[in-house]
Write an enzyme that holds these catalytic residues in place. Structure first.
Site, mmCIF file in Angstrom:
data_model
loop_
_atom_site.group_PDB
_atom_site.id
_atom_site.type_symbol
_atom_site.label_atom_id
_atom_site.label_comp_id
_atom_site.label_asym_id
_atom_site.label_seq_id
_atom_site.Cartn_x
_atom_site.Cartn_y
_atom_site.Cartn_z
ATOM 1 N N GLU A 86 125.917 -25.085 110.540
ATOM 2 C CA GLU A 86 124.505 -24.333 111.070
ATOM 3 C C GLU A 86 124.728 -24.011 112.460
ATOM 4 O O GLU A 86 125.361 -24.631 113.257
ATOM 5 C CB GLU A 86 123.415 -25.489 111.207
ATOM 6 C CG GLU A 86 123.082 -25.851 109.335
ATOM 7 C CD GLU A 86 122.102 -27.297 109.643
ATOM 8 O OE1 GLU A 86 121.713 -27.682 110.747
ATOM 9 O OE2 GLU A 86 121.645 -27.442 108.646
ATOM 10 N N GLY A 109 111.916 -42.522 101.411
ATOM 11 C CA GLY A 109 111.242 -42.779 102.760
ATOM 12 C C GLY A 109 110.049 -42.090 102.799
ATOM 13 O O GLY A 109 109.209 -41.753 102.018
ATOM 14 N N ARG A 160 120.361 -33.050 104.733
ATOM 15 C CA ARG A 160 121.395 -32.509 105.428
ATOM 16 C C ARG A 160 122.273 -31.954 104.598
ATOM 17 O O ARG A 160 122.599 -32.265 103.513
ATOM 18 C CB ARG A 160 121.998 -33.807 106.154
ATOM 19 C CG ARG A 160 121.650 -34.509 107.544
ATOM 20 C CD ARG A 160 121.366 -33.645 108.731
ATOM 21 N NE ARG A 160 120.952 -34.127 109.600
ATOM 22 C CZ ARG A 160 119.638 -34.161 110.090
ATOM 23 N NH1 ARG A 160 118.921 -33.781 109.180
ATOM 24 N NH2 ARG A 160 119.003 -34.634 111.164
ATOM 25 N N ARG A 215 118.136 -47.453 97.590
ATOM 26 C CA ARG A 215 119.085 -48.523 97.727
ATOM 27 C C ARG A 215 118.703 -49.615 97.063
ATOM 28 O O ARG A 215 119.451 -50.269 96.606
ATOM 29 C CB ARG A 215 119.349 -48.943 99.305
ATOM 30 C CG ARG A 215 120.279 -48.009 100.078
ATOM 31 C CD ARG A 215 120.264 -48.427 101.398
ATOM 32 N NE ARG A 215 119.082 -48.243 102.277
ATOM 33 C CZ ARG A 215 118.921 -48.231 103.601
ATOM 34 N NH1 ARG A 215 120.154 -48.657 104.331
ATOM 35 N NH2 ARG A 215 117.887 -47.994 104.121
ATOM 36 N N SER A 216 117.211 -49.817 96.965
ATOM 37 C CA SER A 216 116.891 -50.758 95.932
ATOM 38 C C SER A 216 115.372 -50.553 95.468
ATOM 39 O O SER A 216 114.793 -49.697 96.186
ATOM 40 C CB SER A 216 116.645 -51.995 96.673
ATOM 41 O OG SER A 216 115.750 -51.912 97.804
ATOM 42 N N HIS A 262 117.095 -24.752 108.996
ATOM 43 C CA HIS A 262 116.730 -26.176 109.176
ATOM 44 C C HIS A 262 115.533 -26.091 110.299
ATOM 45 O O HIS A 262 115.472 -26.576 111.201
ATOM 46 C CB HIS A 262 117.969 -26.566 110.336
ATOM 47 C CG HIS A 262 118.092 -28.204 110.048
ATOM 48 N ND1 HIS A 262 119.319 -28.724 110.444
ATOM 49 C CD2 HIS A 262 117.037 -28.815 110.152
ATOM 50 C CE1 HIS A 262 119.014 -30.212 110.535
ATOM 51 N NE2 HIS A 262 117.574 -30.248 110.160
#
Length: 306
Positions: free
Chosen positions: A253, A150, A224, A172-173, A272
């Site tokens: 957290e 992303g 995450r 994913r692809s 974070h």
């Protein structure tokens, strides 16, 4: 009533007042309950404190939960759907900050920054056993696997390549990009550094097994904590199976005192804050302000998830 549920810095408060107008947004500390504002709140600016189904049910005027960030795993989405509450996020606003933090964690682990910083502060900068230097290294010549491709990964990839790394990715692809696509298992097994850039979902929870990674590799997680089996990560770091890890996120957290990660010299830790820069906050608040305006005007919202 627009409510920001966070513990904002002075600069954050100033940005809120500048973008929304002085006094328009009500501040509630992230450690405090939202119960006192539940009856009047119409829009919630959400950071990390979970938004529960019980709270959503108790807020009859609530129309918008605006995530200041990307991940919406801390929001009871089914309850929002049931009560007609829109949930929006803001992809891309924190990508620069997250990409830079991922790079800084890679560097800190490779160069053992925290280890040598601590010794230097004690006046012992040149007293470490010479073998300690055998475990430092460079990005150049290493294969860096990006799990997810992303916005943050796309910003990070050309920087790593410019530094001399070979960049591979999984998603994913396959994408129409200059980097090699690999399935996750192959990427984990062949990458010298693995950096996580995927959301937390039922499918991705626990999907990263440190012992599926290449021996001597480095894990960087700015996504995450629950993506990784933390117990196996601790084992992999303790036994030396992994060279190190740079972690900004955790399964629990804030990371509690006594967590074994805190005592590991090959783990570089942050609370974070990969996304949290003044620049990110201004971009995020601008999107949030626009969505609050659209909500009041009855217009389509930006980046609506629910």
């Amino acid at each position: 009533m627009i409510v920001l549920h966070a513990r904002p810095s002075p600069g954050f408060r100033e940005a809120v007042d500048r973008i929304f107008g002085a006094g328009v947004v009500t501040h509630v500390d992230e450690a405090a309950s939202l119960d006192e504002v539940a009856e009047e709140i119409t829009a919630l600016l959400h950071v990390l404190t979970p938004v529960t189904g019980d709270f959503i049910a108790s807020a009859p005027k609530l129309k918008l939960i605006q995530k200041l960030g990307v991940g919406v795993n801390t929001i009871a989405l089914d309850a929002a759907r049931e009560h007609g509450v829109a949930v929006c996020n803001m992809p891309g606003t924190n990508s620069q900050a997250v990409a830079e933090m991922a790079l800084s964690l890679m560097m800190a682990v490779l160069r053992r920054t925290c280890f040598f910083d601590a010794r230097t502060r004690l006046g012992e900068g040149w007293t470490a056993d010479p073998s300690e230097l055998d475990s430092v290294g460079e990005v150049a010549g290493r294969t860096v696997g990006l799990v997810g491709f992303g916005n943050s990964a796309q910003r990070l990839a050309p920087v790593l390549e410019a530094l001399g790394a070979k960049v591979v990715y999984t998603a994913r692809s396959p994408r129409d990009v200059a980097y090699e696509f690999m399935p996750l298992d192959r990427l984990l097994a062949t990458s010298d550094i693995v950096s996580l850039h995927i959301p937390l979902t039922d499918d991705t929870r626990g999907s990263i097994d440190p012992f599926a990674m290449k021996k001597g590799a480095i894990l960087v997680n700015t996504a995450r904590g629950e993506l990784v089996d933390e117990a196996r990560l601790i084992e992999a770091l303790t036994t030396g199976y992994l060279l190190g890890a740079g972690l900004d996120v955790f399964g629990e957290e804030p990371l509690p005192r006594g967590n074994p990660l805190l005592s590991l010299p090959n783990a570089v830790l942050a609370p974070h804050i990969a996304w949290l820069t003044p620049e990110t906050l201004v971009r995020s608040l601008s999107v949030a302000h626009e969505n609050c305006r659209r909500l009041a005007a009855g217009e389509a919202l930006l980046h609506q998830v629910v």
